[in-house]
Design a protein around this motif. Structure first.
Motif, mmCIF file in Angstrom:
data_model
loop_
_atom_site.group_PDB
_atom_site.id
_atom_site.type_symbol
_atom_site.label_atom_id
_atom_site.label_comp_id
_atom_site.label_asym_id
_atom_site.label_seq_id
_atom_site.Cartn_x
_atom_site.Cartn_y
_atom_site.Cartn_z
ATOM 1 N N ASP A 174 0.565 -1.412 0.131
ATOM 2 C CA ASP A 174 0.066 -0.100 -0.068
ATOM 3 C C ASP A 174 0.729 1.304 -0.091
ATOM 4 O O ASP A 174 1.298 1.688 -1.141
ATOM 5 C CB ASP A 174 -1.136 -0.101 1.100
ATOM 6 C CG ASP A 174 -0.403 -0.728 2.453
ATOM 7 O OD1 ASP A 174 -1.012 -1.789 2.785
ATOM 8 O OD2 ASP A 174 0.726 -0.143 3.020
ATOM 9 N N ILE A 175 1.349 1.643 1.264
ATOM 10 C CA ILE A 175 1.938 2.985 1.238
ATOM 11 C C ILE A 175 3.438 2.838 1.524
ATOM 12 O O ILE A 175 3.756 1.854 1.818
ATOM 13 C CB ILE A 175 1.263 3.949 2.333
ATOM 14 C CG1 ILE A 175 1.673 3.395 3.608
ATOM 15 C CG2 ILE A 175 -0.045 4.423 2.020
ATOM 16 C CD1 ILE A 175 1.118 4.264 4.791
ATOM 17 N N ALA A 176 4.028 3.813 1.050
ATOM 18 C CA ALA A 176 5.566 3.634 1.202
ATOM 19 C C ALA A 176 5.847 3.899 2.410
ATOM 20 O O ALA A 176 5.229 4.604 3.413
ATOM 21 C CB ALA A 176 6.384 4.794 0.376
ATOM 22 N N ASP A 182 6.051 10.252 7.509
ATOM 23 C CA ASP A 182 5.743 11.689 7.416
ATOM 24 C C ASP A 182 4.092 11.940 7.679
ATOM 25 O O ASP A 182 4.308 13.063 8.431
ATOM 26 C CB ASP A 182 5.904 11.987 5.848
ATOM 27 C CG ASP A 182 7.171 11.917 5.302
ATOM 28 O OD1 ASP A 182 7.268 12.079 4.038
ATOM 29 O OD2 ASP A 182 8.043 11.880 6.053
ATOM 30 N N ARG A 183 3.462 10.854 7.535
ATOM 31 C CA ARG A 183 1.963 11.173 7.926
ATOM 32 C C ARG A 183 1.760 11.203 9.468
ATOM 33 O O ARG A 183 0.941 11.883 10.204
ATOM 34 C CB ARG A 183 1.252 10.095 7.330
ATOM 35 C CG ARG A 183 0.703 10.516 5.759
ATOM 36 C CD ARG A 183 0.195 9.583 5.098
ATOM 37 N NE ARG A 183 -1.062 9.336 5.193
ATOM 38 C CZ ARG A 183 -1.732 8.216 4.563
ATOM 39 N NH1 ARG A 183 -1.117 7.642 3.125
ATOM 40 N NH2 ARG A 183 -3.018 8.010 5.052
ATOM 41 N N LEU A 224 1.868 -1.412 5.181
ATOM 42 C CA LEU A 224 2.137 -0.237 6.042
ATOM 43 C C LEU A 224 1.119 0.691 6.549
ATOM 44 O O LEU A 224 0.764 1.249 7.622
ATOM 45 C CB LEU A 224 3.051 0.572 5.549
ATOM 46 C CG LEU A 224 4.491 0.084 5.619
ATOM 47 C CD1 LEU A 224 5.668 0.768 4.471
ATOM 48 C CD2 LEU A 224 5.202 0.146 7.011
ATOM 49 N N SER A 225 -0.257 0.382 5.767
ATOM 50 C CA SER A 225 -1.281 1.367 5.950
ATOM 51 C C SER A 225 -1.886 1.052 7.520
ATOM 52 O O SER A 225 -2.288 1.771 8.095
ATOM 53 C CB SER A 225 -2.363 1.672 4.982
ATOM 54 O OG SER A 225 -2.825 0.224 4.614
ATOM 55 N N GLY A 226 -2.036 -0.287 7.710
ATOM 56 C CA GLY A 226 -2.526 -0.552 8.890
ATOM 57 C C GLY A 226 -1.871 -0.310 10.106
ATOM 58 O O GLY A 226 -2.298 0.003 11.255
ATOM 59 N N ILE A 231 -0.922 3.298 14.835
ATOM 60 C CA ILE A 231 0.149 4.523 15.616
ATOM 61 C C ILE A 231 -0.676 5.662 15.816
ATOM 62 O O ILE A 231 -0.649 6.294 16.966
ATOM 63 C CB ILE A 231 1.229 4.654 14.891
ATOM 64 C CG1 ILE A 231 2.153 5.081 15.850
ATOM 65 C CG2 ILE A 231 1.271 5.381 13.484
ATOM 66 C CD1 ILE A 231 3.053 4.476 16.597
ATOM 67 N N GLU A 232 -1.735 5.904 15.001
ATOM 68 C CA GLU A 232 -2.438 7.093 15.277
ATOM 69 C C GLU A 232 -3.465 6.909 16.168
ATOM 70 O O GLU A 232 -4.034 8.031 16.751
ATOM 71 C CB GLU A 232 -3.213 7.589 13.820
ATOM 72 C CG GLU A 232 -2.286 8.241 12.461
ATOM 73 C CD GLU A 232 -3.072 8.184 11.265
ATOM 74 O OE1 GLU A 232 -3.940 7.984 11.107
ATOM 75 O OE2 GLU A 232 -2.210 8.873 10.507
#
Lengths: 362, 91
Positions: A174-176, A182-183, A224-226, A231-232
């Motif tokens: 999914d995401i890098a 960064d997010r 990585l999106s999970g 973490i959020e």
């Protein structure tokens, strides 16, 4: 590695070659001039970069990034050419990032590259951004045939070279990883200066507590999106304290530093694992880390421990080369130009690493 | 509702520069190829751009995008154009 030694198709040049490289696939605008000398050596004549830095809590959007590149392109290019002590007429070719990356910023840089190419009647060479990272990493570190871990804000790939192709062994589903970092930096309002990843790294050094996060390697790939969602979610946990020093060591409290630390340890372990899988698969002992996240010293340290246990070594470059820059585009571009590459089509914001014919290697 | 063509005229210093601008911008297709038809021509020193779009909003977006691009190309030619004619120079 077994097999007979193949001769490199790239011979020493009969005269010196000089190329200008232009990079703008994300928020970094770079211009660099490289020289290939007659004795086969490579020299960086200049490497100039200007980064579009957004306020804390904000990411960079395509439209504003393209505007930044449009504002800074000419200044950065003139600076690079002046620092290299050459004139535009001395160039053999003009290289630019064809992709992958964000469409509008890529287009802005491509427009300038094309204009310069027509004005000065110089050949235009489109370069794959990932291949640029790999070639500059190889050049700077001298690694012979490493497994490459390419980790940045936009890409996360494990790459190995075979028969004129950089083959993707594993990647993010999914995401890098840089995007994930960064997010999260935005969520906890870290500064984006000089980069959010750098500030997460510094914050993580103050972390004391490891919180539980999903560990999501999927075979040779990672997801990585999970982890980002997880973490959020910790910032809404009742134990989370956004600021303030701990009153006692034993208090059951989670701080931003702890979250940064946990995030780094988890995602970097995953990256080390998939890199090790590729190394085991092809029997390699070298790891080359390229891309912006490659600057992270904790990642280099963890990779080093794994490599050492396998009797190998880790190669990494400093921030001049691992963060997006123009010189890597010049390097990869000049290599393909010397092998007879001609540019044809327009920018491609989805340009796979393994679509490139690596003609300059045996 | 018929498609109404929009055109923008951008003057350059000479036909060569206008042609360069046309070649540079014409490489990239429009983002919505079905809804936007673009035609670029050179008329003397001018670059003439015509757009046929299905909505007024698209006409505004397309023209804005085109003007941003042509501004960048024009500034690049402005900065480097004179030097590119001269074989010797400071840069």
């Amino acid at each position: 590695m077994p097999g007979r030694r193949r001769e490199s198709p790239l011979k020493n040049p009969s005269r010196a070659y000089v190329a200008l490289g232009l990079e703008g696939s994300a928020n970094k605008l770079g211009a660099g001039v490289i020289k290939h000398a007659v004795d086969g050596s490579t020299e960086v004549l200049s490497n100039v970069r200007h980064t579009y830095i957004t306020p804390p809590g904000e990411g960079f959007l395509p439209r504003d990034t393209a505007q930044h590149h449009r504002e800074w392109a000419l200044t950065v290019i003139k600076d690079a050419v002046a620092k290299a002590n050459i004139t535009m007429h001395d160039l053999d070719c003009i290289c630019y990032t064809k992709g992958p990356g964000m469409g509008a910023p890529l287009q802005s840089v491509a427009l300038v590259a094309r204009t310069l190419s027509l004005l000065y009647e110089k050949p235009l060479v489109g370069v794959n951004h990932c291949v640029g990272h790999i070639e500059m990493g190889r050049q700077v570190t001298g690694a012979q045939n490493p497994v490459v871990l390419y980790v940045s804000g936009g890409n996360t790939q494990v790459i190995a070279y075979s028969r004129q192709c950089y083959r993707i062994f594993g990647e993010t589903l999914d995401i890098a990883v840089g995007n994930c970092l960064d997010r999260f930096a935005r969520v906890i309002n870290l500064s984006n200066d000089p980069s959010p990843g750098y500030n997460i790294e510094q914050e993580a050094k103050k972390g004391k507590r490891l919180v539980l996060l999903p560990y999501t390697t999927k075979g040779m790939d990672v997801s990585l999106s999970g982890i980002l969602t997880s973490i959020e979610a910790y910032t809404s946990d009742r134990r989370y304290r956004a600021q303030g020093e701990p009153d006692e060591e034993s208090e059951d409290v989670i701080r931003p530093a702890d979250l940064c630390f946990s995030l780094q340890e988890t995602v970097f372990s995953m990256l080390v694992e998939i890199t090790e899988r590729a190394m085991a698969h092809i029997g390699s002992r070298e790891v080359l880390i390229v891309g912006g996240v490659g600057c992270n010293e904790r990642l280099q340290e963890m990779m080093g421990i794994m490599a050492q246990e396998r009797g190998g070594s880790v190669f990494a470059t400093d921030e001049r080369f691992c963060i997006d820059n123009g010189i890597m585009i010049a390097q990869a571009g000049l290599l393909s130009y010397r092998m007879g590459y001609q540019d044809t089509s327009c920018k491609e914001h989805l340009f796979r690493t393994d679509e490139v014919h690596v003609a300059w290697r045996p | 509702m018929t498609d109404t063509p929009w055109h923008t005229v951008v003057p350059f210093a000479n036909p060569k520069h206008a042609t360069i601008a046309m070649q540079v911008i014409d490489v990239d297709p429009e983002l919505q190829r079905e809804a936007v038809k673009r035609t670029l021509t050179v008329d003397g020193n001018d670059l003439v751009a015509s757009f046929a779009t299905s909505t007024v909003r698209l006409a505004r977006l397309t023209t804005n995008g085109f003007l941003e691009n042509v501004d960048l190309v024009a500034r690049t030619i402005g900065e480097f154009g004179e030097n590119s004619e001269r074989k010797q120079g400071t840069f």
